[in-house]
Design an enzyme around this catalytic site. Structure first.
Site, PDB file in Angstrom:
ATOM      1  CB  VAL A  42       0.424   9.798  -2.087  1.00 17.30           C
ATOM      2  CG1 VAL A  42      -0.378   9.935  -3.367  1.00 17.30           C
ATOM      3  CG2 VAL A  42       0.251   8.424  -1.486  1.00 17.30           C
ATOM      4  CB  CYS A  43       5.043   7.196  -4.270  1.00 13.32           C
ATOM      5  SG  CYS A  43       6.029   6.781  -2.829  1.00 13.32           S
ATOM      6  NE  ARG A  44       5.135   0.021  -5.102  1.00 12.55           N
ATOM      7  CZ  ARG A  44       5.659  -0.763  -6.016  1.00 12.55           C
ATOM      8  NH1 ARG A  44       5.023  -1.828  -6.413  1.00 12.55           N
ATOM      9  NH2 ARG A  44       6.832  -0.503  -6.541  1.00 12.55           N
ATOM     10  N   GLY A  72       6.020   5.528   0.023  1.00  8.86           N
ATOM     11  CA  GLY A  72       6.532   6.757   0.621  1.00  8.86           C
ATOM     12  C   GLY A  72       7.937   7.166   0.250  1.00  8.86           C
ATOM     13  CG  MET A 126      -1.211   5.531  -3.587  1.00 10.59           C
ATOM     14  SD  MET A 126      -2.578   6.648  -3.124  1.00 10.59           S
ATOM     15  CE  MET A 126      -4.007   5.693  -3.630  1.00 10.59           C
TER      16      MET A 126
END
Length: 109
Positions: free
Chosen positions: A61-63, A65, A89
């Site tokens: 996961v990141c902010r 995708g 996220m």
């Protein structure tokens, strides 16, 4: 850019006991993250790949995708089972999945 070859999963499908790998930078992590996530920023990822848990699959996961999709592509190329968490996220927070922070109110930066 997203590629159709990137294995993807929605937030609701990430199991509570799954290994969530957060590849956001330190300031993003400090603002708010999943309590049991493993944090290895994308900028340090190749150097720190040895710190990854052996468990599979890895839910990355990141902010939103984009960075996590790149990390998933790299992991898959290395023979690991990894899935990009669709929406990152922001989707995690919107779905009501828990967030914690290093101090104060947790939010997605």
């Amino acid at each position: 850019m997203f590629h159709s070859s990137v294995p993807t999963v929605d937030v609701a499908s990430v199991p509570a006991d799954g290994v969530l790998l957060d590849v956001r930078e330190q300031d993003e992590w400090d603002a708010g993250h999943a309590s049991d996530a493993v944090h290895i920023p994308m900028s340090e990822f190749v150097a720190r790949i040895g710190e990854l848990p052996e468990a599979e699959p890895l839910y990355v996961v990141c902010r939103v995708g984009g960075r996590s999709a790149q990390v998933v592509q790299y992991l898959v190329a290395q023979g690991r089972e990894a899935l990009n968490v669709d929406g990152g996220m922001f989707a995690w927070e919107a779905a009501g999945r828990g967030l914690v922070s290093e101090g104060g109110e947790a939010f997605v930066l």
